[in-house]
Design a protein around this motif. Sequence first.
Motif, short mmCIF file in Angstrom:
data_model
loop_
_atom_site.label_atom_id
_atom_site.label_comp_id
_atom_site.label_asym_id
_atom_site.label_seq_id
_atom_site.Cartn_x
_atom_site.Cartn_y
_atom_site.Cartn_z
N ALA A 1 0.84 -1.20 0.00
CA ALA A 1 0.00 0.00 0.00
C ALA A 1 0.87 1.25 0.00
O ALA A 1 2.02 1.22 0.45
CB ALA A 1 -0.93 0.01 1.21
N ALA A 2 0.31 2.33 -0.51
CA ALA A 2 1.00 3.62 -0.51
C ALA A 2 -0.04 4.72 -0.45
O ALA A 2 -1.16 4.57 -0.95
CB ALA A 2 1.87 3.79 -1.76
N GLU A 3 0.32 5.83 0.17
CA GLU A 3 -0.58 6.97 0.20
C GLU A 3 -0.64 7.62 -1.17
O GLU A 3 0.37 7.69 -1.88
CB GLU A 3 -0.13 7.97 1.26
N ALA A 4 -1.80 8.11 -1.53
CA ALA A 4 -2.00 8.67 -2.87
C ALA A 4 -1.13 9.88 -3.13
O ALA A 4 -0.81 10.18 -4.29
CB ALA A 4 -3.48 9.03 -3.06
N ASP A 5 -0.71 10.58 -2.07
CA ASP A 5 0.12 11.77 -2.26
C ASP A 5 1.61 11.43 -2.25
O ASP A 5 2.45 12.30 -2.04
CB ASP A 5 -0.19 12.83 -1.21
N ASN A 6 1.94 10.16 -2.51
CA ASN A 6 3.33 9.72 -2.59
C ASN A 6 3.58 9.12 -3.98
O ASN A 6 3.72 7.90 -4.14
CB ASN A 6 3.63 8.69 -1.50
N PRO A 7 3.64 9.98 -5.01
CA PRO A 7 3.76 9.46 -6.38
C PRO A 7 5.04 8.68 -6.63
O PRO A 7 5.05 7.77 -7.47
CB PRO A 7 3.70 10.73 -7.24
N ALA A 8 6.12 8.99 -5.91
CA ALA A 8 7.37 8.26 -6.12
C ALA A 8 7.21 6.80 -5.73
O ALA A 8 7.65 5.89 -6.45
CB ALA A 8 8.49 8.91 -5.33
N SER A 9 6.56 6.54 -4.59
CA SER A 9 6.34 5.16 -4.16
C SER A 9 5.40 4.43 -5.10
O SER A 9 5.62 3.26 -5.44
CB SER A 9 5.78 5.13 -2.73
N ILE A 10 4.35 5.12 -5.53
CA ILE A 10 3.38 4.49 -6.44
C ILE A 10 4.05 4.13 -7.77
O ILE A 10 3.83 3.05 -8.32
CB ILE A 10 2.16 5.41 -6.64
N LYS A 11 4.90 5.00 -8.27
CA LYS A 11 5.63 4.71 -9.50
C LYS A 11 6.52 3.49 -9.33
O LYS A 11 6.58 2.62 -10.21
CB LYS A 11 6.47 5.92 -9.90
N ALA A 12 7.20 3.40 -8.19
CA ALA A 12 8.06 2.25 -7.92
C ALA A 12 7.26 0.96 -7.82
O ALA A 12 7.67 -0.10 -8.32
CB ALA A 12 8.86 2.48 -6.64
N ILE A 13 6.11 1.03 -7.16
CA ILE A 13 5.25 -0.15 -6.98
C ILE A 13 4.74 -0.67 -8.32
O ILE A 13 4.80 -1.88 -8.60
CB ILE A 13 4.10 0.19 -6.02
N THR A 14 4.24 0.21 -9.16
CA THR A 14 3.73 -0.23 -10.46
C THR A 14 4.87 -0.69 -11.37
O THR A 14 4.70 -1.61 -12.18
CB THR A 14 2.93 0.89 -11.14
N LYS A 15 6.04 -0.09 -11.23
CA LYS A 15 7.21 -0.51 -12.00
C LYS A 15 7.59 -1.94 -11.64
O LYS A 15 8.13 -2.68 -12.47
CB LYS A 15 8.38 0.43 -11.74
#
Length: 228
Positions: free
Chosen positions: A173-187
């Motif tokens: 999980a990641a907070e929506a206001d953390n785009p760097a983590s979300i990018k890493a997760i989807t990558k």
Amino acid sequence: MPDKRPTFLASLSKSAHRLGARGPGEVLGLARARIVEAIRSDDVLRFFTRDTVDTTFPTSDGLTFKRATPEDADRFARDIGTDTASTFRARLSDRTRCYLVFEGDTILHSSWVTKAAAWTRELRAYVQPPLGDAYIYESFTRAQARGRGIYPFALRSIVADLAGDDTKHAWVAAEADNPASIKAITKAGFEEAFTIAYRRRFGRLIIDRATGPMASMAARFVTKGPVV
């Protein structure tokens, strides 16, 4: 056993240790953010999942990935600082692991993984993955190592290790206001399963119903406990 909510004394001890390991600037910044967050904030926690089929260990020049053991406690306390050596050892169990990424003798990244349950500060609840799955949480990369693709490298490596013991799916999980983590997760091959919006008003937490393609799972996934 679950990775339980820390007691007040344990939290105080961890905060003091974090001050020594990470320095006052980062710790004071985090404290300010938590105060503002408690007074008034709105956020969304996004949950992602992927299966472990056909996964292999990635490679990255100069980096070493490993599943932590109690012998890593002192280095974890020195380099990551979210736990003392003793609390780090106490958290490790047959169902809760920590994974580390090293460069030389220095830990650059850590992620915790549980097949039981883990306390989640944002929702003031436990996240408990479905039977046969695992939940990745409390991921941290040292400031000087960010931007090098270490988090997606760690996630891919974790998934490959989980595949070796018949884990079906990994969750994170990641907070929506953390785009760097979300990018890493989807990558790393994860896809969004559901989201949970929440807000705080002077210490009061309000949680909305989950939305998304797997929203029906959220009620079983997030529990107020107790979890055994």
